[in-house]
Design a protein around this motif. Structure first.
Motif, PDB file in Angstrom:
ATOM      1  N   ARG A 182      34.892  27.197  45.277  1.00 58.11           N
ATOM      2  CA  ARG A 182      35.142  28.249  44.283  1.00 58.11           C
ATOM      3  C   ARG A 182      36.581  28.746  44.370  1.00 58.11           C
ATOM      4  NH1 ARG A 182      29.852  29.830  45.885  1.00 58.11           N
ATOM      5  NH2 ARG A 182      30.699  31.409  47.298  1.00 58.11           N
ATOM      6  N   VAL A 183      37.108  28.853  45.597  1.00 51.64           N
ATOM      7  CA  VAL A 183      38.495  29.285  45.768  1.00 51.64           C
ATOM      8  C   VAL A 183      39.448  28.265  45.152  1.00 51.64           C
ATOM      9  CG1 VAL A 183      40.317  29.713  47.457  1.00 51.64           C
ATOM     10  CG2 VAL A 183      38.035  30.678  47.815  1.00 51.64           C
ATOM     11  N   LEU A 184      39.217  26.991  45.437  1.00 49.14           N
ATOM     12  CA  LEU A 184      40.092  25.946  44.902  1.00 49.14           C
ATOM     13  C   LEU A 184      40.003  25.871  43.378  1.00 49.14           C
ATOM     14  CD1 LEU A 184      39.596  23.119  47.562  1.00 49.14           C
ATOM     15  CD2 LEU A 184      41.545  24.651  47.272  1.00 49.14           C
ATOM     16  N   GLU A 185      38.834  26.165  42.859  1.00 53.54           N
ATOM     17  CA  GLU A 185      38.696  26.194  41.399  1.00 53.54           C
ATOM     18  C   GLU A 185      39.588  27.290  40.808  1.00 53.54           C
ATOM     19  OE1 GLU A 185      35.178  26.824  38.034  1.00 53.54           O
ATOM     20  OE2 GLU A 185      34.653  26.496  40.141  1.00 53.54           O
ATOM     21  N   ARG A 186      39.649  28.437  41.513  1.00 58.29           N
ATOM     22  CA  ARG A 186      40.543  29.515  41.079  1.00 58.29           C
ATOM     23  C   ARG A 186      42.000  29.071  41.124  1.00 58.29           C
ATOM     24  NH1 ARG A 186      39.037  35.254  41.832  1.00 58.29           N
ATOM     25  NH2 ARG A 186      36.776  35.448  41.957  1.00 58.29           N
ATOM     26  N   VAL A 187      42.361  28.357  42.200  1.00 55.77           N
ATOM     27  CA  VAL A 187      43.740  27.887  42.346  1.00 55.77           C
ATOM     28  C   VAL A 187      44.102  26.956  41.201  1.00 55.77           C
ATOM     29  CG1 VAL A 187      45.314  26.535  43.781  1.00 55.77           C
ATOM     30  CG2 VAL A 187      43.744  28.164  44.856  1.00 55.77           C
ATOM     31  N   ARG A 188      43.226  26.007  40.922  1.00 60.06           N
ATOM     32  CA  ARG A 188      43.507  25.044  39.858  1.00 60.06           C
ATOM     33  C   ARG A 188      43.542  25.722  38.491  1.00 60.06           C
ATOM     34  NH1 ARG A 188      40.660  21.343  43.491  1.00 60.06           N
ATOM     35  NH2 ARG A 188      38.634  22.078  42.765  1.00 60.06           N
ATOM     36  N   ALA A 189      42.624  26.674  38.267  1.00 62.55           N
ATOM     37  CA  ALA A 189      42.596  27.373  36.981  1.00 62.55           C
ATOM     38  C   ALA A 189      43.847  28.209  36.778  1.00 62.55           C
ATOM     39  CB  ALA A 189      41.346  28.245  36.889  1.00 62.55           C
ATOM     40  N   ALA A 190      44.376  28.752  37.872  1.00 61.27           N
ATOM     41  CA  ALA A 190      45.583  29.582  37.791  1.00 61.27           C
ATOM     42  C   ALA A 190      46.847  28.750  37.657  1.00 61.27           C
ATOM     43  CB  ALA A 190      45.685  30.491  39.016  1.00 61.27           C
ATOM     44  N   GLY A 191      46.754  27.445  37.944  1.00 64.18           N
ATOM     45  CA  GLY A 191      47.926  26.580  37.855  1.00 64.18           C
ATOM     46  C   GLY A 191      48.688  26.457  39.144  1.00 64.18           C
ATOM     47  N   GLY A 192      48.066  26.854  40.263  1.00 60.80           N
ATOM     48  CA  GLY A 192      48.713  26.739  41.561  1.00 60.80           C
ATOM     49  C   GLY A 192      48.637  28.043  42.335  1.00 60.80           C
ATOM     50  N   PRO A 193      49.117  28.025  43.577  1.00 58.09           N
ATOM     51  CA  PRO A 193      49.023  29.230  44.424  1.00 58.09           C
ATOM     52  C   PRO A 193      49.834  30.406  43.904  1.00 58.09           C
ATOM     53  CG  PRO A 193      49.488  27.256  45.729  1.00 58.09           C
ATOM     54  CD  PRO A 193      49.671  26.880  44.291  1.00 58.09           C
ATOM     55  N   GLU A 194      51.025  30.145  43.320  1.00 58.39           N
ATOM     56  CA  GLU A 194      51.879  31.259  42.900  1.00 58.39           C
ATOM     57  C   GLU A 194      51.224  32.084  41.795  1.00 58.39           C
ATOM     58  OE1 GLU A 194      52.870  28.132  43.199  1.00 58.39           O
ATOM     59  OE2 GLU A 194      54.028  28.276  45.056  1.00 58.39           O
ATOM     60  N   PRO A 195      50.761  31.456  40.690  1.00 53.52           N
ATOM     61  CA  PRO A 195      50.082  32.266  39.670  1.00 53.52           C
ATOM     62  C   PRO A 195      48.798  32.909  40.182  1.00 53.52           C
ATOM     63  CG  PRO A 195      50.746  30.140  38.764  1.00 53.52           C
ATOM     64  CD  PRO A 195      50.928  30.064  40.256  1.00 53.52           C
ATOM     65  N   LEU A 196      48.215  32.360  41.246  1.00 53.36           N
ATOM     66  CA  LEU A 196      46.976  32.923  41.784  1.00 53.36           C
ATOM     67  C   LEU A 196      47.200  34.290  42.417  1.00 53.36           C
ATOM     68  CD1 LEU A 196      43.950  32.286  42.276  1.00 53.36           C
ATOM     69  CD2 LEU A 196      44.609  31.369  44.503  1.00 53.36           C
ATOM     70  N   GLU A 197      48.444  34.618  42.734  1.00 53.97           N
ATOM     71  CA  GLU A 197      48.714  35.900  43.381  1.00 53.97           C
ATOM     72  C   GLU A 197      48.221  37.068  42.533  1.00 53.97           C
ATOM     73  OE1 GLU A 197      52.808  36.121  44.374  1.00 53.97           O
ATOM     74  OE2 GLU A 197      52.739  34.473  45.837  1.00 53.97           O
ATOM     75  N   ALA A 198      48.378  36.965  41.203  1.00 52.06           N
ATOM     76  CA  ALA A 198      47.896  38.036  40.328  1.00 52.06           C
ATOM     77  C   ALA A 198      46.379  38.134  40.395  1.00 52.06           C
ATOM     78  CB  ALA A 198      48.342  37.788  38.886  1.00 52.06           C
ATOM     79  N   THR A 199      45.718  36.970  40.456  1.00 54.36           N
ATOM     80  CA  THR A 199      44.258  36.974  40.569  1.00 54.36           C
ATOM     81  C   THR A 199      43.819  37.600  41.872  1.00 54.36           C
ATOM     82  OG1 THR A 199      44.129  34.960  39.224  1.00 54.36           O
ATOM     83  CG2 THR A 199      42.208  35.497  40.569  1.00 54.36           C
ATOM     84  N   LEU A 200      44.546  37.326  42.953  1.00 52.75           N
ATOM     85  CA  LEU A 200      44.198  37.897  44.251  1.00 52.75           C
ATOM     86  C   LEU A 200      44.391  39.411  44.252  1.00 52.75           C
ATOM     87  CD1 LEU A 200      45.730  35.239  46.680  1.00 52.75           C
ATOM     88  CD2 LEU A 200      43.340  35.521  46.024  1.00 52.75           C
ATOM     89  N   ARG A 201      45.428  39.879  43.572  1.00 58.20           N
ATOM     90  CA  ARG A 201      45.626  41.328  43.481  1.00 58.20           C
ATOM     91  C   ARG A 201      44.479  41.979  42.717  1.00 58.20           C
ATOM     92  NH1 ARG A 201      51.067  39.859  42.604  1.00 58.20           N
ATOM     93  NH2 ARG A 201      50.794  40.054  40.346  1.00 58.20           N
ATOM     94  N   GLU A 202      44.047  41.329  41.641  1.00 64.65           N
ATOM     95  CA  GLU A 202      42.911  41.852  40.875  1.00 64.65           C
ATOM     96  C   GLU A 202      41.643  41.835  41.720  1.00 64.65           C
ATOM     97  OE1 GLU A 202      42.652  39.511  37.374  1.00 64.65           O
ATOM     98  OE2 GLU A 202      44.589  40.160  36.579  1.00 64.65           O
ATOM     99  N   TRP A 203      41.471  40.761  42.480  1.00 56.79           N
ATOM    100  CA  TRP A 203      40.315  40.633  43.364  1.00 56.79           C
ATOM    101  C   TRP A 203      40.318  41.777  44.392  1.00 56.79           C
ATOM    102  CZ3 TRP A 203      39.287  35.553  46.621  1.00 56.79           C
ATOM    103  CH2 TRP A 203      38.033  35.643  47.256  1.00 56.79           C
ATOM    104  N   ARG A 204      41.462  42.017  45.004  1.00 56.73           N
ATOM    105  CA  ARG A 204      41.556  43.106  45.984  1.00 56.73           C
ATOM    106  C   ARG A 204      41.288  44.451  45.316  1.00 56.73           C
ATOM    107  NH1 ARG A 204      43.197  43.797  50.979  1.00 56.73           N
ATOM    108  NH2 ARG A 204      43.922  41.629  51.196  1.00 56.73           N
ATOM    109  N   GLY A 205      41.791  44.615  44.117  1.00 55.58           N
ATOM    110  CA  GLY A 205      41.553  45.859  43.396  1.00 55.58           C
ATOM    111  C   GLY A 205      40.072  46.088  43.130  1.00 55.58           C
ATOM    112  N   ARG A 206      39.361  45.024  42.759  1.00 52.28           N
ATOM    113  CA  ARG A 206      37.924  45.159  42.512  1.00 52.28           C
ATOM    114  C   ARG A 206      37.179  45.532  43.786  1.00 52.28           C
ATOM    115  NH1 ARG A 206      38.805  40.519  39.345  1.00 52.28           N
ATOM    116  NH2 ARG A 206      37.946  39.183  40.978  1.00 52.28           N
ATOM    117  N   LEU A 207      37.589  44.959  44.908  1.00 52.31           N
ATOM    118  CA  LEU A 207      36.942  45.296  46.180  1.00 52.31           C
ATOM    119  C   LEU A 207      37.193  46.763  46.539  1.00 52.31           C
ATOM    120  CD1 LEU A 207      37.706  42.125  48.357  1.00 52.31           C
ATOM    121  CD2 LEU A 207      35.642  42.656  47.060  1.00 52.31           C
ATOM    122  N   THR A 208      38.406  47.242  46.267  1.00 48.49           N
ATOM    123  CA  THR A 208      38.713  48.649  46.547  1.00 48.49           C
ATOM    124  C   THR A 208      37.860  49.565  45.675  1.00 48.49           C
ATOM    125  OG1 THR A 208      40.983  48.118  47.188  1.00 48.49           O
ATOM    126  CG2 THR A 208      40.531  50.398  46.533  1.00 48.49           C
TER     127      THR A 208
END
Length: 228
Positions: A182-208
């Protein structure tokens, strides 16, 4: 104080039918009935509804309902068990997020691995795993290298190597293959690790947000238990 279904409904913008449904589901305690069959609620019912609605953002609709049914049924230990499970899930999600962030920071291709495409043998040797492990990851959908049209050998592109490295980091952290997929699917959907940073920030925000909702839900539940 005798309250009508409409009195409970108006406070939260609900329909009277929703209030009746919550009572029938055990989320609210049973209402008293008039000689003509009309429901009569008390402040405790209003507190139960406020508590249920506060628990939903923290635990989800189904679990919030189960918590209220347990409390109203006098099985407080079951309610606490459900809350513990939600906290454990949130903690697990937070650990996964932190593992992904660490893995992305350490995502540096081995210096002695040839640039461009590579094959399963050299890649496995450099990572210190068996080729069978990479084939297992392929079956699990973690990485799907293309096949050389002439030889039929697996060919790993730089993007494939990136996914293998990330999977390797997460496996070393004890994460399961389905979770890594599932994590790798996110990476591929985002176009790589760099664009995934925004997704990770959103993910952290949802957890908060969920963590804060758990605090609010716990406060509401504590108040409700005090009225029971």
């Amino acid at each position: 104080m005798r309250l009508r279904p409409i009195d409970l409904a108006r406070e939260h913008g609900l329909s009277t039918q929703a209030v009746r449904n919550y009572e029938e589901a055990g989320i609210l305690p049973p209402a008293e009935r008039s000689p003509h069959g009309y429901r009569g609620y008390a402040p405790r019912h209003a507190a139960a509804l406020r508590t249920f609605l506060a628990l939903i953002p923290a635990h989800g609709h189904a679990t919030a309902g189960a918590i209220m049914r347990a409390v109203n049924g006098g099985v407080t230990e079951e309610a606490l068990r459900l809350i513990d499970e939600s906290h454990a899930q949130l903690s697990g999600d937070r650990q996964t997020l932190e593992a992904v962030e660490r893995a992305l920071r350490d995502l540096t291709p081995p210096r002695d691995l040839a640039p461009g495409v590579t094959f399963i043998g050299p890649l496995a040797r450099r990572l210190g795993v068996r080729p069978a492990t990479l084939r297992k990851w392929e079956r699990a959908g973690l990485v799907v290298p293309r096949r050389d049209s002439r030889t039929g050998y697996r060919v790993y592109t730089p993007a494939d190597v990136r996914d293998v490295l990330l999977a390797h980091q997460l496996r070393r952290g004890g994460h399961g293959l389905e979770q890594i997929a599932r994590v790798l699917e996110r990476v591929r959907a985002a176009g790589g690790p760099e664009p995934l940073e925004a997704t990770l920030r959103e993910w952290r925000g949802r957890l908060t947000v969920r963590g804060l909702a758990m605090l609010a839900g716990a406060g509401a539940l504590d108040t409700y238990l005090g009225t029971s």
